[in-house]
Design a protein around this motif. Structure first.
Motif, PDB file in Angstrom:
ATOM      1  N   CYS A   1     -41.203   8.191  42.957  1.00 57.16           N
ATOM      2  CA  CYS A   1     -42.004   8.833  44.002  1.00 57.16           C
ATOM      3  C   CYS A   1     -41.482  10.238  44.281  1.00 57.16           C
ATOM      4  CB  CYS A   1     -41.971   8.007  45.290  1.00 57.16           C
ATOM      5  SG  CYS A   1     -40.339   7.942  46.075  1.00 57.16           S
ATOM      6  N   LYS A   2     -42.302  10.998  44.994  1.00 52.23           N
ATOM      7  CA  LYS A   2     -41.897  12.307  45.490  1.00 52.23           C
ATOM      8  C   LYS A   2     -41.327  12.145  46.896  1.00 52.23           C
ATOM      9  CE  LYS A   2     -45.525  14.725  42.898  1.00 52.23           C
ATOM     10  NZ  LYS A   2     -46.689  15.628  42.991  1.00 52.23           N
ATOM     11  N   VAL A   3     -40.220  12.823  47.150  1.00 52.13           N
ATOM     12  CA  VAL A   3     -39.571  12.779  48.463  1.00 52.13           C
ATOM     13  C   VAL A   3     -39.622  14.179  49.060  1.00 52.13           C
ATOM     14  CG1 VAL A   3     -37.464  12.258  49.739  1.00 52.13           C
ATOM     15  CG2 VAL A   3     -38.034  10.945  47.676  1.00 52.13           C
ATOM     16  N   ARG A   4     -40.248  14.287  50.215  1.00 45.99           N
ATOM     17  CA  ARG A   4     -40.331  15.576  50.913  1.00 45.99           C
ATOM     18  C   ARG A   4     -39.251  15.636  51.990  1.00 45.99           C
ATOM     19  NH1 ARG A   4     -44.314  18.895  49.587  1.00 45.99           N
ATOM     20  NH2 ARG A   4     -46.010  18.026  48.307  1.00 45.99           N
ATOM     21  N   LEU A   5     -38.533  16.757  51.997  1.00 46.61           N
ATOM     22  CA  LEU A   5     -37.456  16.978  52.962  1.00 46.61           C
ATOM     23  C   LEU A   5     -37.702  18.299  53.667  1.00 46.61           C
ATOM     24  CD1 LEU A   5     -34.605  16.144  50.448  1.00 46.61           C
ATOM     25  CD2 LEU A   5     -35.321  14.643  52.304  1.00 46.61           C
ATOM     26  N   ASP A   6     -37.662  18.262  54.983  1.00 51.06           N
ATOM     27  CA  ASP A   6     -37.730  19.494  55.765  1.00 51.06           C
ATOM     28  C   ASP A   6     -36.968  19.273  57.060  1.00 51.06           C
ATOM     29  OD1 ASP A   6     -39.416  18.088  57.536  1.00 51.06           O
ATOM     30  OD2 ASP A   6     -41.227  18.790  56.542  1.00 51.06           O
TER      31      ASP A   6
ATOM     32  N   SER B   1     -39.855  12.272  54.213  1.00 57.16           N
ATOM     33  CA  SER B   1     -41.146  11.584  54.164  1.00 57.16           C
ATOM     34  C   SER B   1     -41.540  11.306  52.721  1.00 57.16           C
ATOM     35  CB  SER B   1     -42.245  12.387  54.859  1.00 57.16           C
ATOM     36  OG  SER B   1     -42.473  13.608  54.194  1.00 57.16           O
ATOM     37  N   ILE B   2     -42.227  10.188  52.539  1.00 56.67           N
ATOM     38  CA  ILE B   2     -42.724   9.777  51.223  1.00 56.67           C
ATOM     39  C   ILE B   2     -44.159   9.289  51.387  1.00 56.67           C
ATOM     40  CG2 ILE B   2     -42.504   8.087  49.355  1.00 56.67           C
ATOM     41  CD1 ILE B   2     -39.492   7.992  49.940  1.00 56.67           C
ATOM     42  N   LYS B   3     -45.020   9.742  50.488  1.00 53.81           N
ATOM     43  CA  LYS B   3     -46.370   9.194  50.361  1.00 53.81           C
ATOM     44  C   LYS B   3     -46.552   8.814  48.905  1.00 53.81           C
ATOM     45  CE  LYS B   3     -48.638  12.030  53.927  1.00 53.81           C
ATOM     46  NZ  LYS B   3     -49.699  13.056  54.156  1.00 53.81           N
ATOM     47  N   ALA B   4     -46.940   7.559  48.666  1.00 56.78           N
ATOM     48  CA  ALA B   4     -47.073   7.115  47.276  1.00 56.78           C
ATOM     49  C   ALA B   4     -48.192   6.098  47.161  1.00 56.78           C
ATOM     50  CB  ALA B   4     -45.761   6.498  46.797  1.00 56.78           C
ATOM     51  N   VAL B   5     -48.817   6.067  45.989  1.00 58.66           N
ATOM     52  CA  VAL B   5     -49.869   5.100  45.691  1.00 58.66           C
ATOM     53  C   VAL B   5     -49.512   4.421  44.376  1.00 58.66           C
ATOM     54  CG1 VAL B   5     -51.304   6.792  44.480  1.00 58.66           C
ATOM     55  CG2 VAL B   5     -52.367   4.761  45.479  1.00 58.66           C
TER      56      VAL B   5
ATOM     57  N   GLU C   1     -37.700  20.911  50.676  1.00 58.90           N
ATOM     58  CA  GLU C   1     -37.383  20.457  49.325  1.00 58.90           C
ATOM     59  C   GLU C   1     -38.381  19.377  48.913  1.00 58.90           C
ATOM     60  OE1 GLU C   1     -35.189  21.546  47.265  1.00 58.90           O
ATOM     61  OE2 GLU C   1     -33.600  22.530  48.414  1.00 58.90           O
ATOM     62  N   LEU C   2     -38.676  19.334  47.625  1.00 62.78           N
ATOM     63  CA  LEU C   2     -39.499  18.273  47.061  1.00 62.78           C
ATOM     64  C   LEU C   2     -38.738  17.697  45.875  1.00 62.78           C
ATOM     65  CD1 LEU C   2     -42.159  16.686  47.003  1.00 62.78           C
ATOM     66  CD2 LEU C   2     -43.085  18.459  45.480  1.00 62.78           C
ATOM     67  N   LEU C   3     -38.335  16.436  45.990  1.00 63.16           N
ATOM     68  CA  LEU C   3     -37.540  15.781  44.958  1.00 63.16           C
ATOM     69  C   LEU C   3     -38.350  14.692  44.276  1.00 63.16           C
ATOM     70  CD1 LEU C   3     -34.209  15.229  46.972  1.00 63.16           C
ATOM     71  CD2 LEU C   3     -34.993  17.304  45.802  1.00 63.16           C
ATOM     72  N   GLY C   4     -38.082  14.486  42.994  1.00 62.11           N
ATOM     73  CA  GLY C   4     -38.656  13.359  42.269  1.00 62.11           C
ATOM     74  C   GLY C   4     -37.584  12.297  42.105  1.00 62.11           C
ATOM     75  N   LEU C   5     -37.865  11.075  42.596  1.00 60.78           N
ATOM     76  CA  LEU C   5     -36.831  10.053  42.677  1.00 60.78           C
ATOM     77  C   LEU C   5     -37.210   8.811  41.874  1.00 60.78           C
ATOM     78  CD1 LEU C   5     -34.114   9.542  44.143  1.00 60.78           C
ATOM     79  CD2 LEU C   5     -35.427   8.420  45.957  1.00 60.78           C
ATOM     80  N   ASN C   6     -36.261   8.352  41.041  1.00 58.73           N
ATOM     81  CA  ASN C   6     -36.400   7.075  40.365  1.00 58.73           C
ATOM     82  C   ASN C   6     -35.923   5.998  41.340  1.00 58.73           C
ATOM     83  OD1 ASN C   6     -35.656   4.673  38.865  1.00 58.73           O
ATOM     84  ND2 ASN C   6     -35.874   5.876  37.001  1.00 58.73           N
TER      85      ASN C   6
ATOM     86  N   SER D   1     -44.255  15.495  37.285  1.00 55.87           N
ATOM     87  CA  SER D   1     -44.530  14.402  36.352  1.00 55.87           C
ATOM     88  C   SER D   1     -44.870  13.097  37.076  1.00 55.87           C
ATOM     89  CB  SER D   1     -43.325  14.172  35.437  1.00 55.87           C
ATOM     90  OG  SER D   1     -42.229  13.633  36.181  1.00 55.87           O
ATOM     91  N   ILE D   2     -44.796  13.110  38.414  1.00 57.71           N
ATOM     92  CA  ILE D   2     -45.045  11.907  39.211  1.00 57.71           C
ATOM     93  C   ILE D   2     -46.460  11.952  39.773  1.00 57.71           C
ATOM     94  CG2 ILE D   2     -44.289  10.604  41.249  1.00 57.71           C
ATOM     95  CD1 ILE D   2     -41.498  11.699  40.804  1.00 57.71           C
ATOM     96  N   HIS D   3     -47.034  10.793  39.912  1.00 55.89           N
ATOM     97  CA  HIS D   3     -48.394  10.655  40.436  1.00 55.89           C
ATOM     98  C   HIS D   3     -48.572  11.481  41.704  1.00 55.89           C
ATOM     99  CE1 HIS D   3     -52.114   8.767  41.795  1.00 55.89           C
ATOM    100  NE2 HIS D   3     -52.174   8.056  40.677  1.00 55.89           N
TER     101      HIS D   3
END
Length: 263
Positions: free
Chosen positions: A25-30, A35-39, A64-69, A115-117
């Motif tokens: 998923c994508k992880v938003r940090l501010d 916060s995370i929004k995922a489908v 920041e926007l991180l891609g997390l396994n 690369s994440i949805h």
């Protein structure tokens, strides 16, 4: 930049609510928090997680926007005891996440967020049925339905059903939230009246939607027994479930698309 300290129990339960649907998923940090929004890949189930900055023991973040396994991240977090503090820090040069738990130090490679949805837009649904129910009651209904079928219905009615349908007449006459499933040979139904719920508003309507039990079971397992779950239901509409973790330290929203049966 990003650096934080957070209770391990809170982080574990928060990650669990997301990982039941997606592996990454994508992880938003501010400055407001994480916060995370995922489908899920089938676009059937959606989750939104918010952990405000004040829920961390310490927190510093720019946008920041991180891609997390999530699979690897859960394995790491799972090594912490419930009362431990987990320290996370982003290395801005290597774009790797350092995770420290007592003497353990793990450097986690991140995923390219592109690369994440794509993150879903949370629809603004105005659903007639508005129910506040204890997590344990929701989990009980889902577990019972799983004994007879692979799908189940959530619904609201203005009047209680009769004893022949529910096996009991001890249900509120002012409205009912019910969970039911029909199998090849057996059926199950759980009726909860106003006395069994935290609150109930049918909106003056009767409504019912059918859902996949695979998704509902996964979501229900991530909901604490003592959580107050705000459930919103409509007629052949998605179900929306909101609840908090750790007394409000995190907020979770699930949205699940209905299963439409052909007549």
């Amino acid at each position: 930049m990003f650096r934080s300290e957070i209770n391990a129990g809170l982080l574990k339960s928060s990650v669990d609510t997301v990982s039941v649907l997606v592996d990454e998923c994508k992880v938003r940090l501010d400055e407001e928090g994480l916060s995370i929004k995922a489908v899920d890949p089938a676009n059937v189930g959606m989750v939104e997680l918010d952990i405000p900055a004040e829920s961390f023991e310490s927190y510093e973040a720019d946008d920041e926007l991180l891609g997390l396994n999530l699979v690897r991240f859960e394995d790491i977090v799972g090594m912490a005891n419930k009362g431990d503090t987990i320290v996370m820090e982003l290395d801005e040069e290597t774009r790797k996440l350092t995770i420290r738990i007592d003497g353990l130090r793990y450097t986690l490679s991140l995923i390219d967020p592109d690369s994440i949805h794509q993150e879903p837009n949370v629809p603004d649904l105005d659903l007639p049925g508005d129910i506040d129910v204890a997590g344990r009651e929701l989990r009980r209904g889902v577990k019972a339905a799983g004994m007879v079928s692979d799908h189940m219905a959530f619904g609201v009615s203005e009047q209680s059903s009769d004893g022949a349908s529910t096996g009991s007449t001890d249900v509120s006459d002012d409205g009912t939230f019910y969970m039911r499933a029909e199998g090849d040979t057996d059926d199950v139904r759980v009726d909860l009246g106003e006395d069994d719920l935290i609150s109930l508003d049918t909106g003056g309507e009767e409504a019912e939607s059918l859902f996949s039990l695979d998704y509902l079971d996964s979501m229900a397992k991530a909901i604490p027994n003592d959580a107050a779950v705000a459930v919103e239901v409509g007629d052949d509409y998605p179900v929306k479930m909101n609840f908090e973790l750790a007394g409000g330290d995190a907020h979770v929203t699930y949205l699940l698309a209905p299963r439409i049966e052909n007549e």
